[in-house]
Design a protein around this motif. Sequence first.
Motif, PDB file in Angstrom:
ATOM      1  N   ALA A 108      12.375  -4.527   5.369  1.00  0.00           N
ATOM      2  CA  ALA A 108      13.649  -4.205   4.725  1.00  0.00           C
ATOM      3  C   ALA A 108      14.696  -3.780   5.746  1.00  0.00           C
ATOM      4  O   ALA A 108      15.889  -3.993   5.542  1.00  0.00           O
ATOM      5  CB  ALA A 108      13.448  -3.105   3.684  1.00  0.00           C
ATOM      6  N   SER A 109      14.248  -3.192   6.837  1.00  0.00           N
ATOM      7  CA  SER A 109      15.178  -2.744   7.870  1.00  0.00           C
ATOM      8  C   SER A 109      15.390  -3.806   8.949  1.00  0.00           C
ATOM      9  O   SER A 109      15.986  -3.528   9.984  1.00  0.00           O
ATOM     10  CB  SER A 109      14.689  -1.442   8.503  1.00  0.00           C
ATOM     11  N   GLY A 110      14.887  -5.009   8.711  1.00  0.00           N
ATOM     12  CA  GLY A 110      15.058  -6.102   9.670  1.00  0.00           C
ATOM     13  C   GLY A 110      14.062  -6.091  10.810  1.00  0.00           C
ATOM     14  O   GLY A 110      14.224  -6.817  11.787  1.00  0.00           O
ATOM     15  N   GLY A 111      13.020  -5.276  10.683  1.00  0.00           N
ATOM     16  CA  GLY A 111      12.014  -5.195  11.737  1.00  0.00           C
ATOM     17  C   GLY A 111      10.962  -6.282  11.614  1.00  0.00           C
ATOM     18  O   GLY A 111      11.011  -7.126  10.725  1.00  0.00           O
ATOM     19  N   GLY A 112      10.007  -6.223  12.499  1.00  0.00           N
ATOM     20  CA  GLY A 112       8.939  -7.215  12.519  1.00  0.00           C
ATOM     21  C   GLY A 112       7.710  -6.759  11.762  1.00  0.00           C
ATOM     22  O   GLY A 112       7.781  -5.913  10.869  1.00  0.00           O
ATOM     23  N   PHE A 113       6.598  -7.332  12.143  1.00  0.00           N
ATOM     24  CA  PHE A 113       5.331  -7.031  11.488  1.00  0.00           C
ATOM     25  C   PHE A 113       4.731  -5.741  12.024  1.00  0.00           C
ATOM     26  O   PHE A 113       5.009  -5.320  13.140  1.00  0.00           O
ATOM     27  CB  PHE A 113       4.340  -8.176  11.709  1.00  0.00           C
ATOM     28  N   VAL A 114       3.861  -5.145  11.224  1.00  0.00           N
ATOM     29  CA  VAL A 114       3.089  -3.989  11.658  1.00  0.00           C
ATOM     30  C   VAL A 114       2.121  -4.485  12.733  1.00  0.00           C
ATOM     31  O   VAL A 114       1.416  -5.476  12.532  1.00  0.00           O
ATOM     32  CB  VAL A 114       2.324  -3.368  10.469  1.00  0.00           C
ATOM     33  N   ILE A 115       2.103  -3.805  13.865  1.00  0.00           N
ATOM     34  CA  ILE A 115       1.270  -4.247  14.984  1.00  0.00           C
ATOM     35  C   ILE A 115      -0.124  -3.613  14.914  1.00  0.00           C
ATOM     36  O   ILE A 115      -0.333  -2.621  14.212  1.00  0.00           O
ATOM     37  CB  ILE A 115       1.956  -3.957  16.336  1.00  0.00           C
ATOM     38  N   LEU A 116      -1.068  -4.214  15.623  1.00  0.00           N
ATOM     39  CA  LEU A 116      -2.469  -3.783  15.539  1.00  0.00           C
ATOM     40  C   LEU A 116      -2.685  -2.300  15.830  1.00  0.00           C
ATOM     41  O   LEU A 116      -3.482  -1.664  15.123  1.00  0.00           O
ATOM     42  CB  LEU A 116      -3.350  -4.638  16.440  1.00  0.00           C
ATOM     43  N   PRO A 117      -2.025  -1.698  16.837  1.00  0.00           N
ATOM     44  CA  PRO A 117      -2.245  -0.260  17.028  1.00  0.00           C
ATOM     45  C   PRO A 117      -1.830   0.572  15.805  1.00  0.00           C
ATOM     46  O   PRO A 117      -2.447   1.603  15.512  1.00  0.00           O
ATOM     47  CB  PRO A 117      -1.377   0.084  18.243  1.00  0.00           C
ATOM     48  N   GLU A 118      -0.832   0.123  15.065  1.00  0.00           N
ATOM     49  CA  GLU A 118      -0.441   0.820  13.841  1.00  0.00           C
ATOM     50  C   GLU A 118      -1.505   0.657  12.762  1.00  0.00           C
ATOM     51  O   GLU A 118      -1.779   1.594  12.003  1.00  0.00           O
ATOM     52  CB  GLU A 118       0.913   0.312  13.345  1.00  0.00           C
ATOM     53  N   PRO A 165      -7.668  -0.555  20.041  1.00  0.00           N
ATOM     54  CA  PRO A 165      -8.392   0.295  19.091  1.00  0.00           C
ATOM     55  C   PRO A 165      -8.700  -0.403  17.772  1.00  0.00           C
ATOM     56  O   PRO A 165      -9.479   0.101  16.979  1.00  0.00           O
ATOM     57  CB  PRO A 165      -7.420   1.458  18.866  1.00  0.00           C
ATOM     58  N   PHE A 166      -8.120  -1.570  17.542  1.00  0.00           N
ATOM     59  CA  PHE A 166      -8.298  -2.236  16.253  1.00  0.00           C
ATOM     60  C   PHE A 166      -9.751  -2.570  15.932  1.00  0.00           C
ATOM     61  O   PHE A 166     -10.212  -2.252  14.836  1.00  0.00           O
ATOM     62  CB  PHE A 166      -7.426  -3.491  16.174  1.00  0.00           C
ATOM     63  N   PRO A 167     -10.509  -3.196  16.835  1.00  0.00           N
ATOM     64  CA  PRO A 167     -11.906  -3.518  16.470  1.00  0.00           C
ATOM     65  C   PRO A 167     -12.726  -2.289  16.102  1.00  0.00           C
ATOM     66  O   PRO A 167     -13.516  -2.336  15.155  1.00  0.00           O
ATOM     67  CB  PRO A 167     -12.462  -4.197  17.719  1.00  0.00           C
ATOM     68  N   ALA A 168     -12.531  -1.178  16.804  1.00  0.00           N
ATOM     69  CA  ALA A 168     -13.290   0.034  16.490  1.00  0.00           C
ATOM     70  C   ALA A 168     -12.886   0.581  15.119  1.00  0.00           C
ATOM     71  O   ALA A 168     -13.736   0.988  14.330  1.00  0.00           O
ATOM     72  CB  ALA A 168     -13.068   1.090  17.569  1.00  0.00           C
ATOM     73  N   GLY A 169     -11.607   0.575  14.825  1.00  0.00           N
ATOM     74  CA  GLY A 169     -11.131   1.044  13.526  1.00  0.00           C
ATOM     75  C   GLY A 169     -11.637   0.167  12.401  1.00  0.00           C
ATOM     76  O   GLY A 169     -12.041   0.657  11.338  1.00  0.00           O
ATOM     77  N   TYR A 170     -11.635  -1.125  12.633  1.00  0.00           N
ATOM     78  CA  TYR A 170     -12.118  -2.053  11.617  1.00  0.00           C
ATOM     79  C   TYR A 170     -13.619  -1.862  11.391  1.00  0.00           C
ATOM     80  O   TYR A 170     -14.083  -1.874  10.252  1.00  0.00           O
ATOM     81  CB  TYR A 170     -11.823  -3.500  12.027  1.00  0.00           C
ATOM     82  N   ALA A 171     -14.360  -1.630  12.458  1.00  0.00           N
ATOM     83  CA  ALA A 171     -15.801  -1.397  12.317  1.00  0.00           C
ATOM     84  C   ALA A 171     -16.063  -0.134  11.506  1.00  0.00           C
ATOM     85  O   ALA A 171     -16.966  -0.113  10.657  1.00  0.00           O
ATOM     86  CB  ALA A 171     -16.452  -1.291  13.695  1.00  0.00           C
ATOM     87  N   ARG A 172     -15.261   0.918  11.742  1.00  0.00           N
ATOM     88  CA  ARG A 172     -15.429   2.149  10.962  1.00  0.00           C
ATOM     89  C   ARG A 172     -15.075   1.920   9.500  1.00  0.00           C
ATOM     90  O   ARG A 172     -15.705   2.483   8.600  1.00  0.00           O
ATOM     91  CB  ARG A 172     -14.590   3.276  11.559  1.00  0.00           C
ATOM     92  N   LEU A 173     -14.063   1.097   9.256  1.00  0.00           N
ATOM     93  CA  LEU A 173     -13.688   0.750   7.887  1.00  0.00           C
ATOM     94  C   LEU A 173     -14.869   0.088   7.178  1.00  0.00           C
ATOM     95  O   LEU A 173     -15.242   0.488   6.072  1.00  0.00           O
ATOM     96  CB  LEU A 173     -12.490  -0.186   7.892  1.00  0.00           C
ATOM     97  N   GLN A 174     -15.460  -0.906   7.812  1.00  0.00           N
ATOM     98  CA  GLN A 174     -16.596  -1.617   7.214  1.00  0.00           C
ATOM     99  C   GLN A 174     -17.778  -0.674   6.987  1.00  0.00           C
ATOM    100  O   GLN A 174     -18.437  -0.728   5.951  1.00  0.00           O
ATOM    101  CB  GLN A 174     -17.023  -2.786   8.103  1.00  0.00           C
ATOM    102  N   GLU A 175     -18.043   0.187   7.959  1.00  0.00           N
ATOM    103  CA  GLU A 175     -19.156   1.129   7.835  1.00  0.00           C
ATOM    104  C   GLU A 175     -18.904   2.108   6.689  1.00  0.00           C
ATOM    105  O   GLU A 175     -19.795   2.376   5.878  1.00  0.00           O
ATOM    106  CB  GLU A 175     -19.335   1.902   9.140  1.00  0.00           C
ATOM    107  N   ALA A 176     -17.703   2.636   6.606  1.00  0.00           N
ATOM    108  CA  ALA A 176     -17.368   3.585   5.551  1.00  0.00           C
ATOM    109  C   ALA A 176     -17.468   2.939   4.178  1.00  0.00           C
ATOM    110  O   ALA A 176     -17.972   3.553   3.230  1.00  0.00           O
ATOM    111  CB  ALA A 176     -15.968   4.151   5.772  1.00  0.00           C
ATOM    112  N   LEU A 177     -17.012   1.707   4.057  1.00  0.00           N
ATOM    113  CA  LEU A 177     -17.114   1.010   2.775  1.00  0.00           C
ATOM    114  C   LEU A 177     -18.568   0.810   2.374  1.00  0.00           C
ATOM    115  O   LEU A 177     -18.920   0.935   1.206  1.00  0.00           O
ATOM    116  CB  LEU A 177     -16.394  -0.339   2.837  1.00  0.00           C
ATOM    117  N   GLY A 178     -19.415   0.504   3.336  1.00  0.00           N
ATOM    118  CA  GLY A 178     -20.826   0.299   3.050  1.00  0.00           C
ATOM    119  C   GLY A 178     -21.549   1.558   2.613  1.00  0.00           C
ATOM    120  O   GLY A 178     -22.542   1.497   1.890  1.00  0.00           O
TER     121      GLY A 178
END
Length: 69
Positions: free
Chosen positions: A45-55, A5-18
Amino acid sequence: MTTTPFPAGYARLQEALGELPAEQRGTPFVAALAELAELQATRRASGGGFVILPEWAEIFDRHFPPVQP
């Protein structure tokens, strides 16, 4: 082949900004970025990893929701 879902979300982000007037372009983006940064800081802080693309996609969806037909 699965799609992420990341590419679609990113495309909506770019469109909304425009579509925003220049003086308002930062507002939803800053809110999404702040949420992402807070989640990453909490995770690290809790020792976890990176935020993943679906998040990332979930955050984008909250701040730049898909347009309903």
